[in-house]
Scaffold this active site. Sequence first.
Site, PDB file in Angstrom:
ATOM      1  N   CYS A  82      -1.956  -1.652  -4.131  1.00  0.00           N
ATOM      2  CA  CYS A  82      -1.629  -0.217  -4.144  1.00  0.00           C
ATOM      3  C   CYS A  82      -0.783   0.077  -2.562  1.00  0.00           C
ATOM      4  O   CYS A  82      -1.831   0.187  -1.574  1.00  0.00           O
ATOM      5  CB  CYS A  82      -2.207   0.686  -4.821  1.00  0.00           C
ATOM      6  SG  CYS A  82      -2.008   2.201  -4.635  1.00  0.00           S
TER       7      CYS A  82
ATOM      8  N   CYS B  35      -2.681   3.169  -1.013  1.00  0.00           N
ATOM      9  CA  CYS B  35      -4.029   2.780  -0.706  1.00  0.00           C
ATOM     10  C   CYS B  35      -4.292   1.979   0.314  1.00  0.00           C
ATOM     11  O   CYS B  35      -5.029   2.678   1.616  1.00  0.00           O
ATOM     12  CB  CYS B  35      -4.590   1.963  -2.306  1.00  0.00           C
ATOM     13  SG  CYS B  35      -4.421   2.949  -3.830  1.00  0.00           S
TER      14      CYS B  35
END
Length: 459
Positions: free
Chosen positions: A52, A55
């Site tokens: 991600c 993230c």
Amino acid sequence: MTHVILTIFCIFLYLYDVESINPPSAVLDLSDKFLDVKDEGMWFVEFYAPWCAHCKRLHPVWDQVGHSLSDSNLPIRVGKLDCTRFPAVANKLSIQGYPTIIFFRNGHAIDYRGGREKESLVSFAKRCAAPIIENIKEDQLEKVRILISRNFQNIIFQVKLSARSQPSYIFFGESSGPLFDAFNTAANAKFSVARFYSVSSLKEAATFRQRVVVSKDNEEIEFNGEIETLTDWVTRERWPGFVQATASNLAEIGASGKLVVLIVSSESQKLNNTSPIREFHKTAEEATKELRKHPALWNRFQFAWLDGSDLASQIQMAAVSEPHLFIFNYTSYEYYLSEDEPSKMTIKSILTFLEQSAEGIDKSTIIAFGGRHLLTRIKRMIFELYWNVAQMFATQPLLSSCLFGVPIAFLSIICYSICSADFTVDRDEFYGEEDELVDDEEGVENEHPETDDDHEKAE
Ligand SMILES: *[C@@H]1O[C@H](CO)[C@@H](O)[C@H](O)[C@H]1NC(C)=O
Ligand SMILES: *[C@@H]1O[C@H](CO)[C@@H](O)[C@H](O)[C@H]1NC(C)=O
């Protein structure tokens, strides 16, 4: 011998040191063991997935958050957990997206929904870690009262309260004894939805009677039930006297343990001087204030108003016209109606209606509409479907027509072509061989004369 003692001493020191690493200086890499310890103390955790992009961007910030919080000496442990490696944790905590940031306070999870800057993350964690019961001095009380009465939303826990003032609970007197313990328990259970203060007297502690009050709607109401019922009372009193109910908070209002008196009055009509809806809303608001003078009714009923009649119509499974008033039990989904025309109701007749309903419910002499029986649920489902479609057409006729018209048009075309399709074609194909055979035979039969003819001609 001295060696052994020294070794034991070293082990002891080492263990002691491990204990004192709490809080650690960096971000902890958590595993599925986290589930065993999340209920202990305070955790600030980022749930992420390696792929991600958001993230990845958050990681350096998260490291800074870890450093900053460990510098602050608060007992908050900062961690991160890879949900792809430990899907059991993600499942258990119902992690939906990445990154998800949650503060755990003794097992109570508070979702973080703010910006991803270090400052806001750190201040969120600090607020979540603040004492549940805020200690204030008597002379600060006035300031707190002003703060309480001011129109503010609970930004700390991201709970959107459509309230004019958020109830706060105040404990007066010495911070010990059974009443204080009960207050502490209630605060631990409800700290995410309300504020808790304790006030100790500066001078005459003896005359400063131990008591708990809720401060809301610019008034203070004292708790005077049994000590064990304090948490229930806190739950019951957590809404302002006259709160706006929406589809999203109605369940929560219903969970207060009071019956909800729902007033249907459109926001837009409240500015309309000639509208009876405006008058009725005012009457209901006055009735709320009057209700406070009747503790038995106050403990039983919570006033709330709905902007527009949609929700009320769905509850009653019929079109509700404004203004309207009915009593609603969210748990059983039953509702009770007054015999009076709502627009003609006065403060007195509203209170009489509540009184009679309370008595009727206790003696089961009142008719309860609605409910959660299977048949009613099916009926409600059908009604909701019908209602939603009707609402769509009422508010956006063009869009709805397209939305329903296009598929219906397609369906009709398909139906039409199926129904009007020439089955003879199929039949021809099916019986084709036979026909062809006949044709061939005919052809064969015909051929001979023709050939005969040709032959004849040729001859
Ligand atoms: C709602 O109805 C249920 C079931 O009849 C009952 O147990 C509950 O006490 C009612 N709720 C309130 C607030 O009266
Ligand atoms: C104001 O209320 C009157 C009386 O109900 C109504 O006829 C009128 O349409 C309302 N005006 C607006 C702007 O809604």
